[in-house]
Design an enzyme around this catalytic site. Structure first.
Site, PDB file in Angstrom:
ATOM      1  N   ASP A  59      93.614  23.747  -5.086  1.00 36.02           N
ATOM      2  CA  ASP A  59      92.763  24.171  -4.066  1.00 36.02           C
ATOM      3  C   ASP A  59      93.207  25.606  -3.489  1.00 36.02           C
ATOM      4  O   ASP A  59      94.783  25.853  -3.633  1.00 36.02           O
ATOM      5  CB  ASP A  59      92.964  23.321  -2.663  1.00 36.02           C
ATOM      6  CG  ASP A  59      92.398  23.832  -1.445  1.00 36.02           C
ATOM      7  OD1 ASP A  59      91.113  23.874  -1.707  1.00 36.02           O
ATOM      8  OD2 ASP A  59      92.857  23.871  -0.433  1.00 36.02           O
ATOM      9  N   HIS A  94      80.835  24.671  -7.346  1.00 38.13           N
ATOM     10  CA  HIS A  94      81.640  25.049  -5.992  1.00 38.13           C
ATOM     11  C   HIS A  94      81.996  26.593  -6.295  1.00 38.13           C
ATOM     12  O   HIS A  94      81.850  27.309  -5.062  1.00 38.13           O
ATOM     13  CB  HIS A  94      82.630  24.013  -5.818  1.00 38.13           C
ATOM     14  CG  HIS A  94      83.652  24.409  -4.629  1.00 38.13           C
ATOM     15  ND1 HIS A  94      83.025  24.322  -3.406  1.00 38.13           N
ATOM     16  CD2 HIS A  94      84.876  24.788  -4.520  1.00 38.13           C
ATOM     17  CE1 HIS A  94      83.837  24.647  -2.520  1.00 38.13           C
ATOM     18  NE2 HIS A  94      84.956  24.976  -3.194  1.00 38.13           N
TER      19      HIS A  94
END
Length: 307
Positions: free
Chosen positions: A146, A220
């Site tokens: 992340d 994404h």
């Protein structure tokens, strides 16, 4: 020269404790003084537990700003942009205050969170609290790294902090957007790794980004790695952390920036998609359950609140 709150640009921590409050009536004067004392509280425990690398942030909700600091308002502070397209939803919540506590020790976070609540006392109601943690080498619970595109070094301050030219009165402050995502990990983990990687456009184990021609328009990365009219990357500083237990798992998404516009553009790209309707397919596996906008003022503005 205005000084920023240390926690805005601090490096990632092992543990986080995130507190959301609403103010109670007729306690604004007390609350101003209490908030002005929170940075000193952070400093006290950062020195006492120096090995924990404690970092904290105080932020004021967009709808509460005028009450707590009526003298002036950050130029671009506005309510969280609620969005809904088909089953892709970004709800908007109104929280008055946000306190972020991060360090490498969960017990230190607990101590500091307790002291913050004692300091604010009966002037607020604690409406939500999220305990979060670093997962493996900085990964989300989906298994993917992340914040790979996060700015590094001095660039963190350039991206996250308002500068003198943008808003002199609120320089060294930061616009903050927070969403608590809840993952459907049972559904996610039922997929083949390659299918997961295609949704991110990044490999899972080695964290290698796909080549441009191999990225789906719904990936994404494609939806959040945006460019401006001059071809420059639109950036935010993420301080997100996973949270959860055996029943509920997700990501507390935390984004700082010198303007609310980059986050809003990314959110719209994820939910509404591009001109061809290509939205973010990661949203098939995770749902934002909250969304709120804040401003994290400089230490100078926080100090003025107590005067």
């Amino acid at each position: 020269m205005a000084r920023e709150q240390f926690g805005v640009c601090a490096e990632p921590s092992l543990h986080g404790y995130f507190l959301f409050f609403n103010a109670l009536d007729d306690n604004t004067l007390f609350l101003r003084k209490a908030l002005s004392r929170v940075p000193a509280l952070f400093d006290k425990y950062a020195e006492r537990f120096s090995e924990a690398n404690l970092a904290g942030v105080v932020a004021i909700g967009a709808n509460f700003w005028d009450e707590i600091y009526p003298q002036a308002r950050p130029k671009h502070l506005r309510q969280f942009p609620e969005m809904a397209v088909e089953d892709r939803i970004a709800p908007s919540n109104s929280y008055d205050l946000y306190i972020e506590i991060r360090s490498d020790r969960a017990d230190v976070n607990h101590i500091v969170a307790t002291k913050v609540c004692q300091l604010l006392a009966d002037s607020v109601e604690l409406v939500e609290q999220v305990r979060a943690f670093r997962f493996l080498d900085g990964r989300d619970l989906t298994g993917f790294v992340d914040g790979t595109e996060n700015p590094q070094g001095h660039n963190r301050r350039r991206v996250a902090l308002v500068n003198e030219q943008q808003d002199p009165e609120f320089s060294a402050g930061s616009y903050l957007h927070i969403q608590r995502y809840r993952h459907n990990l049972n559904l996610w983990n039922s997929m083949e790794v390659k299918d997961q990687e295609d949704i991110f456009a990044r490999t899972k184990v080695n964290n290698e980004e796909y080549s441009e021609e191999n990225k789906a328009a719904t990936a994404h990365i494609k939806r959040v790695n945006l460019k401006d009219s001059e071809g420059k990357s639109i950036e935010i500083l993420r301080q997100s952390m996973p949270y959860g237990d055996m029943k509920v798992q997700g990501l507390l998404f935390v984004a700082y920036c010198h303007s609310p516009e980059p986050f809003e553009l990314m959110l719209e790209s994820m939910i509404a998609g591009d001109a061809h309707g290509h939205s973010d397919h990661l949203l098939k596996f995770t749902q934002a359950e909250t969304g709120a906008a804040f401003f994290a003022p400089s230490l100078n503005v926080l100090a003025q609140m107590g005067e």
